[in-house]
Design a protein around this motif. Structure first.
Motif, PDB file in Angstrom:
ATOM      1  N   PRO A 322      -1.271-100.558 -54.443  1.00 25.70           N
ATOM      2  CA  PRO A 322      -2.349-101.568 -54.422  1.00 25.70           C
ATOM      3  C   PRO A 322      -3.664-101.099 -55.074  1.00 25.70           C
ATOM      4  O   PRO A 322      -4.271-101.879 -55.815  1.00 25.70           O
ATOM      5  N   PRO A 323      -4.112 -99.853 -54.872  1.00 24.99           N
ATOM      6  CA  PRO A 323      -5.378 -99.472 -55.522  1.00 24.99           C
ATOM      7  C   PRO A 323      -5.306 -99.446 -57.058  1.00 24.99           C
ATOM      8  O   PRO A 323      -6.333 -99.390 -57.727  1.00 24.99           O
ATOM      9  N   ASP A 324      -4.097 -99.490 -57.615  1.00 25.86           N
ATOM     10  CA  ASP A 324      -3.978 -99.576 -59.077  1.00 25.86           C
ATOM     11  C   ASP A 324      -4.229-100.999 -59.575  1.00 25.86           C
ATOM     12  O   ASP A 324      -4.576-101.198 -60.735  1.00 25.86           O
ATOM     13  N   VAL A 325      -4.025-101.978 -58.718  1.00 25.84           N
ATOM     14  CA  VAL A 325      -4.033-103.380 -59.174  1.00 25.84           C
ATOM     15  C   VAL A 325      -5.210-104.191 -58.610  1.00 25.84           C
ATOM     16  O   VAL A 325      -5.797-105.021 -59.312  1.00 25.84           O
ATOM     17  N   LEU A 326      -5.549-103.935 -57.335  1.00 29.62           N
ATOM     18  CA  LEU A 326      -6.568-104.795 -56.695  1.00 29.62           C
ATOM     19  C   LEU A 326      -7.925-104.737 -57.412  1.00 29.62           C
ATOM     20  O   LEU A 326      -8.568-105.782 -57.583  1.00 29.62           O
ATOM     21  N   GLU A 343       5.954 -99.854 -43.018  1.00 32.95           N
ATOM     22  CA  GLU A 343       7.068 -99.239 -43.756  1.00 32.95           C
ATOM     23  C   GLU A 343       6.936 -99.374 -45.268  1.00 32.95           C
ATOM     24  O   GLU A 343       7.546 -98.634 -46.016  1.00 32.95           O
ATOM     25  N   ILE A 344       6.161-100.361 -45.729  1.00 36.93           N
ATOM     26  CA  ILE A 344       6.109-100.635 -47.177  1.00 36.93           C
ATOM     27  C   ILE A 344       4.680-100.780 -47.693  1.00 36.93           C
ATOM     28  O   ILE A 344       4.477-101.178 -48.850  1.00 36.93           O
ATOM     29  N   ALA A 345       3.691-100.435 -46.852  1.00 34.07           N
ATOM     30  CA  ALA A 345       2.284-100.783 -47.154  1.00 34.07           C
ATOM     31  C   ALA A 345       1.827-100.385 -48.558  1.00 34.07           C
ATOM     32  O   ALA A 345       1.042-101.105 -49.173  1.00 34.07           O
ATOM     33  N   THR A 346       2.292 -99.271 -49.077  1.00 34.40           N
ATOM     34  CA  THR A 346       1.774 -98.815 -50.375  1.00 34.40           C
ATOM     35  C   THR A 346       2.498 -99.482 -51.544  1.00 34.40           C
ATOM     36  O   THR A 346       2.186 -99.212 -52.695  1.00 34.40           O
ATOM     37  N   LYS A 347       3.465-100.325 -51.235  1.00 30.09           N
ATOM     38  CA  LYS A 347       4.313-100.856 -52.318  1.00 30.09           C
ATOM     39  C   LYS A 347       4.054-102.310 -52.680  1.00 30.09           C
ATOM     40  O   LYS A 347       4.676-102.836 -53.588  1.00 30.09           O
ATOM     41  N   TYR A 348       3.182-102.978 -51.931  1.00 25.06           N
ATOM     42  CA  TYR A 348       3.072-104.424 -52.199  1.00 25.06           C
ATOM     43  C   TYR A 348       1.663-104.954 -51.963  1.00 25.06           C
ATOM     44  O   TYR A 348       0.824-104.264 -51.370  1.00 25.06           O
TER      45      TYR A 348
END
Ligand SMILES: Cc1ncc(COP(=O)(O)O)c(C=O)c1O
Length: 386
Positions: A322-326, A343-348
């Motif tokens: 997310p910090p790459d896109v937001l 479980e997936i927080a850094t992926k979406y």
């Protein structure tokens, strides 16, 4: 033209963008919470809440209480379950975990029925759980904001009525009321818990709870006193009934300006057939989901039948977080939310498309967001050499 100060467009899954008239209602001059003018507005707002739930049953009861959505969990846990009684939580993400913790805080014996991330329960799975134990309440998250998974509240309620008719069906509708269809009476629900700040389009600060006569009866006939003071149905019930009957009443001070804002938004929502509102949320959601697929992104909610219509949770391409896109979205005037499910927080990331951003033809929030998403993704991929 909006009268609001220029700002980035808030497209997280709540709070959401406001209509000018709703926001202006918050600037109402000071008035007593027991003066005739306010009593009338509060009473009408309670009646409008019934319409929002497509409910005409005289035994159903709305509650509008200062607080956030979480207060609804406390109201359920403190009034409808007694210490040691069983609660079945149909868990489709972060908010099922928290509702379960709330129930446990008041002494309920909680069974968490979990699904793999992005999936909802099959009716067979729920039936099996219901046959194993006698449950006082079953909770189901209509839209889990951490995954965008849409629960089958109608199907689950039909099942409960067949297999365990006394079990109360409690819906967490914080991220669904106003964007997903709910027919409270027809579907025979017992409680829907929601809040002002998502698809209802009002500033945060109101807990909105809609209850059946059956749920009120359970609260009134419990053996032990309610487990809370502020969140006590016994304390609030006469207040809500009095206001709706145009009589001033006091237990704790209502947030007068917020009630005005809710009155404005509910008047707008109910001025047209409510089915139109759900249709437009579905149409815009289909458009967003098609655009997301076109960008090569997968949704967290894998099954199209179980995808929310007021938000989209989408996996980022491998190698991006997310910090790459937001920040790229923000640079283009659009705010999305990061992941929340542990479980997936850094992926979406999550895109909320509810309320005026969807229903107001004068805005182009969704198109702006989709264009910004395309550009921000390609910029982020380039920066990472992907
Ligand atoms: C599904 C769901 N339930 C409950 C809550 C809690 O509501 P609040 O933050 O208003 O207390 C939220 C908040 O986002 C939610 O999305």
């Amino acid at each position: 033209m909006s009268t609001q100060a220029p700002h980035n467009t808030l497209l997280i899954p709540g709070p959401i963008e406001f209509d000018d008239a709703v926001l202006q209602s918050m600037a109402h001059y000071a008035e007593s919470h027991v003066a005739p003018g306010f009593v009338k507005v509060f009473g009408e707002t309670l009646t409008l809440t019934r319409k929002l739930f497509q409910s005409t049953s005289p035994s159903a009861q709305p509650f509008l209480i200062a607080g956030s959505g979480t207060l609804g969990w406390d109201l359920v846990s403190a009034n409808l379950v007694e210490k040691g009684e069983n609660a079945l939580v149909l868990n489709t993400g972060y908010f099922g975990d928290s509702f379960g913790q709330c129930l446990q805080t008041y002494g309920a014996n909680v069974t968490q029925l979990r699904t793999p991330v992005g999936e909802r329960h099959s009716l067979e799975q729920v039936e099996q759980a219901l046959r194993e134990k006698k449950y006082k309440v079953l909770t189901i998250t209509h839209v889990d904001t951490s995954t965008g998974v849409l629960g089958d509240i109608k199907g689950v309620t039909q099942l409960v009525r067949r297999v365990s008719p006394d079990t109360l069906v409690v819906v967490d509708g914080v991220c669904s009321v106003g964007s997903e269809e709910i027919k409270f009476d027809e579907w025979d629900l017992d409680v829907v818990v929601t809040a002002s700040q998502k698809a209802i389009g009002c500033p945060p600060g109101l807990s909105i709870v809609y209850t059946s006569g059956r749920a009120i009866n359970v609260a009134q006939t419990r053996q032990s006193p309610p487990g809370a003071y502020y969140a006590s149905i016994a304390n609030w019930l006469p207040i809500m009934q009095n206001y709706e009957n145009n009589k001033p009443s006091y237990f704790a001070t209502p947030p007068t300006q917020l009630i005005h804002a809710l009155h404005t938004t509910l008047s707008q929502i109910t001025a047209r057939p409510i089915s139109e509102r759900f249709d437009i949320h579905t149409q815009v959601s289909n458009k967003v989901k098609a655009a997301v697929a076109e960008l090569g992104l997968k949704q967290v909610a894998s099954n199209p039948d179980a995808q929310a219509h007021g938000m989209t949770a989408m996996y980022l391409p491998e190698g991006l977080t997310p910090p790459d896109v937001l920040p790229g979205l923000l640079k283009r005037g659009v705010i999305f939310a990061a992941g929340l499910h542990k479980e997936i927080a850094t992926k979406y990331i999550r895109f909320g498309h509810m309320g005026v951003s969807v229903t107001d033809p004068g805005r182009n929030d969704v198109d702006k967001a989709l264009a910004a998403l395309k550009e921000a993704l390609s910029e982020a991929k380039q920066a990472k050499g992907l």
